[in-house]
Enzyme design. Structure first.
Site, PDB file in Angstrom:
ATOM      1  N   SER A 136       0.836  -1.190   0.000  1.00 29.51           N
ATOM      2  CA  SER A 136       0.000   0.000   0.000  1.00 29.51           C
ATOM      3  C   SER A 136       0.883   1.257   0.000  1.00 29.51           C
ATOM      4  O   SER A 136       1.785   1.364  -0.829  1.00 29.51           O
ATOM      5  CB  SER A 136      -0.924  -0.055   1.223  1.00 29.51           C
ATOM      6  OG  SER A 136      -1.993   0.822   1.093  1.00 29.51           O
ATOM      7  N   ASP A 292      -8.333  -7.337  -4.059  1.00 31.03           N
ATOM      8  CA  ASP A 292      -8.056  -5.936  -3.698  1.00 31.03           C
ATOM      9  C   ASP A 292      -8.978  -5.001  -4.487  1.00 31.03           C
ATOM     10  O   ASP A 292      -8.845  -4.857  -5.706  1.00 31.03           O
ATOM     11  CB  ASP A 292      -6.584  -5.622  -3.997  1.00 31.03           C
ATOM     12  CG  ASP A 292      -6.107  -4.320  -3.362  1.00 31.03           C
ATOM     13  OD1 ASP A 292      -6.952  -3.436  -3.131  1.00 31.03           O
ATOM     14  OD2 ASP A 292      -4.900  -4.197  -3.107  1.00 31.03           O
ATOM     15  N   HIS A 321      -7.676  -5.720   0.191  1.00 28.48           N
ATOM     16  CA  HIS A 321      -6.398  -4.997   0.229  1.00 28.48           C
ATOM     17  C   HIS A 321      -5.578  -5.323   1.486  1.00 28.48           C
ATOM     18  O   HIS A 321      -4.365  -5.493   1.428  1.00 28.48           O
ATOM     19  CB  HIS A 321      -6.703  -3.500   0.144  1.00 28.48           C
ATOM     20  CG  HIS A 321      -5.504  -2.647   0.232  1.00 28.48           C
ATOM     21  ND1 HIS A 321      -4.495  -2.682  -0.713  1.00 28.48           N
ATOM     22  CD2 HIS A 321      -5.111  -1.726   1.157  1.00 28.48           C
ATOM     23  CE1 HIS A 321      -3.562  -1.822  -0.374  1.00 28.48           C
ATOM     24  NE2 HIS A 321      -3.894  -1.235   0.753  1.00 28.48           N
ATOM     25  N   ASP A 322      -6.227  -5.390   2.635  1.00 32.95           N
ATOM     26  CA  ASP A 322      -5.504  -5.626   3.895  1.00 32.95           C
ATOM     27  C   ASP A 322      -4.888  -7.021   3.986  1.00 32.95           C
ATOM     28  O   ASP A 322      -4.208  -7.325   4.976  1.00 32.95           O
ATOM     29  CB  ASP A 322      -6.437  -5.423   5.097  1.00 32.95           C
ATOM     30  CG  ASP A 322      -6.233  -4.054   5.759  1.00 32.95           C
ATOM     31  OD1 ASP A 322      -5.253  -3.365   5.409  1.00 32.95           O
ATOM     32  OD2 ASP A 322      -7.061  -3.688   6.623  1.00 32.95           O
TER      33      ASP A 322
HETATM   34  C1  LIG Z   1       1.349  -1.897   7.170  1.00 35.68           C
HETATM   35  C2  LIG Z   1       0.941  -1.118   8.373  1.00 35.68           C
HETATM   36  O1  LIG Z   1       1.693  -0.335   8.761  1.00 35.68           O
HETATM   37  S1  LIG Z   1      -0.522  -1.315   9.122  1.00 35.68           S
HETATM   38  C3  LIG Z   1      -0.212  -1.029  10.802  1.00 35.68           C
HETATM   39  C4  LIG Z   1      -1.100  -1.697  11.634  1.00 35.68           C
HETATM   40  N1  LIG Z   1      -2.388  -1.478  11.144  1.00 35.68           N
HETATM   41  C5  LIG Z   1      -3.379  -2.010  11.743  1.00 35.68           C
HETATM   42  O2  LIG Z   1      -3.240  -2.717  12.706  1.00 35.68           O
HETATM   43  C6  LIG Z   1      -4.671  -1.706  11.116  1.00 35.68           C
HETATM   44  C7  LIG Z   1      -5.789  -2.076  11.980  1.00 35.68           C
HETATM   45  N2  LIG Z   1      -5.929  -3.516  12.019  1.00 35.68           N
HETATM   46  C8  LIG Z   1      -6.526  -4.196  11.054  1.00 35.68           C
HETATM   47  O3  LIG Z   1      -6.955  -3.654  10.048  1.00 35.68           O
HETATM   48  C9  LIG Z   1      -6.617  -5.676  11.263  1.00 35.68           C
HETATM   49  O4  LIG Z   1      -6.434  -5.957  12.614  1.00 35.68           O
HETATM   50  C10 LIG Z   1      -5.607  -6.492  10.499  1.00 35.68           C
HETATM   51  C11 LIG Z   1      -5.691  -6.194   9.010  1.00 35.68           C
HETATM   52  C12 LIG Z   1      -4.187  -6.195  10.924  1.00 35.68           C
HETATM   53  C13 LIG Z   1      -5.932  -7.946  10.788  1.00 35.68           C
HETATM   54  O5  LIG Z   1      -7.244  -8.235  10.402  1.00 35.68           O
HETATM   55  P1  LIG Z   1      -8.150  -9.378  11.067  1.00 35.68           P
HETATM   56  O6  LIG Z   1      -7.318 -10.300  11.873  1.00 35.68           O
HETATM   57  O7  LIG Z   1      -8.987  -9.948   9.966  1.00 35.68           O
HETATM   58  O8  LIG Z   1      -9.004  -8.546  12.078  1.00 35.68           O
HETATM   59  P2  LIG Z   1     -10.474  -7.947  11.876  1.00 35.68           P
HETATM   60  O9  LIG Z   1     -10.545  -6.994  10.743  1.00 35.68           O
HETATM   61  O10 LIG Z   1     -11.452  -9.076  11.846  1.00 35.68           O
HETATM   62  O11 LIG Z   1     -10.692  -7.121  13.208  1.00 35.68           O
HETATM   63  C14 LIG Z   1     -10.655  -7.746  14.433  1.00 35.68           C
HETATM   64  C15 LIG Z   1     -11.122  -6.769  15.485  1.00 35.68           C
HETATM   65  O12 LIG Z   1     -12.494  -6.391  15.238  1.00 35.68           O
HETATM   66  C16 LIG Z   1     -13.287  -6.726  16.393  1.00 35.68           C
HETATM   67  N3  LIG Z   1     -14.582  -7.170  15.928  1.00 35.68           N
HETATM   68  C17 LIG Z   1     -14.833  -8.238  15.157  1.00 35.68           C
HETATM   69  N4  LIG Z   1     -16.180  -8.346  14.961  1.00 35.68           N
HETATM   70  C18 LIG Z   1     -16.757  -7.328  15.622  1.00 35.68           C
HETATM   71  C19 LIG Z   1     -18.105  -6.908  15.812  1.00 35.68           C
HETATM   72  N5  LIG Z   1     -19.124  -7.563  15.251  1.00 35.68           N
HETATM   73  N6  LIG Z   1     -18.333  -5.818  16.561  1.00 35.68           N
HETATM   74  C20 LIG Z   1     -17.301  -5.142  17.121  1.00 35.68           C
HETATM   75  N7  LIG Z   1     -16.000  -5.498  16.989  1.00 35.68           N
HETATM   76  C21 LIG Z   1     -15.746  -6.583  16.248  1.00 35.68           C
HETATM   77  C22 LIG Z   1     -12.539  -7.850  17.079  1.00 35.68           C
HETATM   78  O13 LIG Z   1     -12.885  -7.936  18.428  1.00 35.68           O
HETATM   79  C23 LIG Z   1     -11.087  -7.409  16.860  1.00 35.68           C
HETATM   80  O14 LIG Z   1     -10.778  -6.439  17.800  1.00 35.68           O
HETATM   81  P3  LIG Z   1      -9.221  -6.189  18.213  1.00 35.68           P
HETATM   82  O15 LIG Z   1      -8.488  -5.826  16.938  1.00 35.68           O
HETATM   83  O16 LIG Z   1      -9.272  -5.030  19.173  1.00 35.68           O
HETATM   84  O17 LIG Z   1      -8.718  -7.438  18.818  1.00 35.68           O
HETATM   85  N1  LIG Z   2      -4.811  -1.094   7.019  1.00 33.70           N
HETATM   86  C1  LIG Z   2      -3.674  -0.313   6.661  1.00 33.70           C
HETATM   87  C2  LIG Z   2      -3.868   0.458   5.406  1.00 33.70           C
HETATM   88  C3  LIG Z   2      -3.856  -0.391   4.229  1.00 33.70           C
HETATM   89  O1  LIG Z   2      -3.406   0.346   3.152  1.00 33.70           O
HETATM   90  C4  LIG Z   2      -3.374   0.708   7.702  1.00 33.70           C
HETATM   91  O2  LIG Z   2      -4.205   0.936   8.575  1.00 33.70           O
HETATM   92  O3  LIG Z   2      -2.306   1.290   7.628  1.00 33.70           O
END
Ligand SMILES: CC(=O)SCCNC(=O)CCNC(=O)[C@H](O)C(C)(C)COP(=O)(O)OP(=O)(O)OC[C@H]1O[C@@H](n2cnc3c(N)ncnc32)[C@H](O)[C@@H]1OP(=O)(O)O
Ligand SMILES: N[C@@H](CCO)C(=O)O
Length: 350
Positions: A136, A292, A321-322
């Site tokens: 990304s 994506d 994408h993620d």
């Molecule tokens: C490259 C970079 O630099 S990115 C840096 C880090 N970025 C991030 O962490 C972005 C935010 N995180 C995310 O987008 C995701 O956690 C990812 C992409 C890292 C992993 O995705 P997944 O494992 O599929 O997680 P998902 O999208 O299902 O989200 C899970 C969370 O949603 C919550 N959740 C799931 N269903 C529900 C619901 N129905 N209602 C409320 N919360 C919910 C879970 O409790 C979990 O919470 P937590 O993250 O606090 O433990």
């Molecule tokens: N999920 C990623 C962005 C993906 O492009 C982030 O929060 O940085």
């Protein structure tokens, strides 16, 4: 982020648009040791809301024999210019006023991010970069490194293209509008006690839709209602993700970084895409994610056509994408052979 270090440069940083940032700081984390020639660096570039903790958000790529192997490499992940995780950005103190920059922090570009990272690499006397990798916005930086610096010896670009296309710009714009419409936004000069939480949360909700896929949401949520409420689970999920970001991110940073992504155009003010990308001779692995919706695989095919010494691999995933933050086993299976292969072009639209 216990391992985070930073360097502050006395020399001001002048952005591509001619604005001056005095005494810029770059925060970074590293793992492993630089060899005596200072040539075993691996640069990890993070995405929009990422930080220096690559060992957390790219955890599955770390480890002996994996693409990020701290026993062999010096792995380094800088926080980008404009972010809010240690490198100078809108929430940092403006040395000229003693107050946070907020909206006085200038618009920046992907090229600015990379130019500031170059200073870090110069300061650390890193002579060569074994691999630069990013997905990304991280991929945009990685590609720019290959254009403006001789140090990268190979690159892995995931889920992005040669320009930010109108589809992605439109999604960024919509997110910024959500922030601007928050009553606490105050043209970006909001008070610390009253940040534009609802606007930033809404921006993240919009983004989270673009980061995933219909199949992913169908599988995860279906039409199930959340507990005893009359809301769908997906509504609860998006609300949760939106407010989770509010607790860890700055709204002006979000605006400036999405604007920087919109600036991504490797041909801008340069001769042509053919020339800019054709001049990159190092081996490049381009990875597209088949689900994506934000940066569809056609963008990666285009990169492979224009990059001389490139190869394409498909990451097969329902996660959208993620997936580059989730499908670590596939990423390892793609990147590990790339790192030992003979660099010849194999365009493989699997
Ligand atoms: C490259 C970079 O630099 S990115 C840096 C880090 N970025 C991030 O962490 C972005 C935010 N995180 C995310 O987008 C995701 O956690 C990812 C992409 C890292 C992993 O995705 P997944 O494992 O599929 O997680 P998902 O999208 O299902 O989200 C899970 C969370 O949603 C919550 N959740 C799931 N269903 C529900 C619901 N129905 N209602 C409320 N919360 C919910 C879970 O409790 C979990 O919470 P937590 O993250 O606090 O433990
Ligand atoms: N999920 C990623 C962005 C993906 O492009 C982030 O929060 O940085």
């Amino acid at each position: 982020m216990t391992n985070q270090q930073s360097i502050t440069f006395d020399e001001p940083f002048v952005t591509e648009k001619g604005k001056t940032i005095p005494r810029p700081t770059v925060a970074y984390q590293s793992w492993g040791t630089l060899n005596s020639d200072r040539t075993n660096a691996v640069l990890v570039c993070h995405a929009l809301t990422g930080n220096t903790a690559a060992n957390e958000w790219f955890s599955g790529l770390f480890g002996p024999g994996n693409p990020l192997d701290s026993e062999e490499q010096f792995i380094i992940c800088p926080n980008v210019l404009g972010s809010c995780y240690g490198t100078t950005g809108p929430a940092s103190t403006n040395p000229n006023t003693g107050k946070p920059y907020r909206a006085d922090f200038p618009e920046i570009t992907i090229r600015d991010m990379v130019r500031l990272q170059q200073r870090l690499f110069d300061e650390l006397q890193i002579n060569s970069i074994e691999m630069v990798i990013g997905g990304s916005m991280g991929g945009m930086q990685a590609l720019e490194w290959c254009i403006i610096d001789e140090r990268p010896q190979s690159a892995v670009l995931i889920g992005m293209g040669k320009v930010h296309r109108p589809w992605a710009i439109g999604i960024s714009h919509t997110q910024r509008q959500a922030i601007y419409n928050d009553p606490h936004w105050n043209d970006g000069y909001y008070s610390k006690d009253q940040p534009p939480k609802e606007g930033l949360a809404l921006a993240r909700m919009i983004a989270m839709i673009s980061y995933r896929s219909d199949a992913d949401y169908q599988h995860k949520f279906g039409r199930t209602l959340q507990d005893d409420t009359n809301h769908f689970e997906v509504e609860s999920y998006l609300g949760y993700q939106g407010h989770k970001l509010v607790n860890r991110f700055d709204a002006v940073s979000y605006v400036r970084l999405t604007q920087a992504m919109d600036s991504h155009d490797v041909g801008y003010n340069r001769e042509s895409y053919e020339k800019v990308l054709g001049d990159i001779q190092i081996p490049v692995m381009v990875i597209g994610i088949d689900s994506d919706n934000l940066y569809p695989v056609e963008e990666q095919y285009e990169l492979v056509r224009l990059l001389d010494n490139s190869r394409y691999r498909r990451l097969k995933s329902p996660h959208g994408h993620d997936a580059f933050l989730i499908e670590f086993e596939q990423l390892n299976n793609i990147i590990n052979p790339f790192l030992i292969e003979t660099p010849t072009q194999t365009v493989n639209y699997l």
